[in-house]
Design a protein around this motif. Structure first.
Motif, PDB file in Angstrom:
ATOM      1  N   PHE A  51       0.834  -1.199   0.000  1.00  0.00           N
ATOM      2  CA  PHE A  51       0.000   0.000   0.000  1.00  0.00           C
ATOM      3  C   PHE A  51       0.875   1.259   0.000  1.00  0.00           C
ATOM      4  O   PHE A  51       0.585   2.223  -0.719  1.00  0.00           O
ATOM      5  N   GLY A  52       1.946   1.243   0.774  1.00  0.00           N
ATOM      6  CA  GLY A  52       2.866   2.372   0.798  1.00  0.00           C
ATOM      7  C   GLY A  52       3.510   2.607  -0.556  1.00  0.00           C
ATOM      8  O   GLY A  52       3.650   3.750  -0.997  1.00  0.00           O
ATOM      9  N   LEU A  53       3.885   1.527  -1.228  1.00  0.00           N
ATOM     10  CA  LEU A  53       4.474   1.669  -2.562  1.00  0.00           C
ATOM     11  C   LEU A  53       3.478   2.246  -3.560  1.00  0.00           C
ATOM     12  O   LEU A  53       3.838   3.056  -4.419  1.00  0.00           O
ATOM     13  N   VAL A  54       2.210   1.852  -3.439  1.00  0.00           N
ATOM     14  CA  VAL A  54       1.171   2.416  -4.315  1.00  0.00           C
ATOM     15  C   VAL A  54       1.024   3.912  -4.058  1.00  0.00           C
ATOM     16  O   VAL A  54       0.918   4.709  -4.997  1.00  0.00           O
ATOM     17  N   LEU A  55       1.035   4.311  -2.786  1.00  0.00           N
ATOM     18  CA  LEU A  55       0.925   5.736  -2.472  1.00  0.00           C
ATOM     19  C   LEU A  55       2.119   6.516  -3.012  1.00  0.00           C
ATOM     20  O   LEU A  55       1.958   7.619  -3.549  1.00  0.00           O
ATOM     21  N   ILE A  56       3.313   5.949  -2.863  1.00  0.00           N
ATOM     22  CA  ILE A  56       4.504   6.608  -3.398  1.00  0.00           C
ATOM     23  C   ILE A  56       4.408   6.728  -4.912  1.00  0.00           C
ATOM     24  O   ILE A  56       4.713   7.779  -5.490  1.00  0.00           O
TER      25      ILE A  56
END
Length: 61
Positions: A51-56
């Motif tokens: 999820f963090g990678l998607v936000l980044i």
């Protein structure tokens, strides 16, 4: 908005990696954590890191 997504993504990625480390027993900090050596938390951490990678990624679009 881009800065918020980047900061939230980096935070989610860091938390996810910590959860993976605790769940696999690699990171035994803090010693009294209920998440240490619990593989379900490694799965939750992988989801959070993803999820963090998607936000980044979204912050760069």
């Amino acid at each position: 908005m881009r800065r918020f997504l980047l900061i939230a993504g980096l935070f989610a990625l860091a938390v996810g990696l910590l959860w993976i480390g605790q769940g696999t027993g690699t990171v035994a900090w803090p010693q009294s954590s209920f998440m240490v050596n619990q593989l379900q938390w490694a799965g939750y951490g992988a989801a959070m890191a993803g999820f963090g990678l998607v936000l980044i990624w979204q912050s760069n679009q």
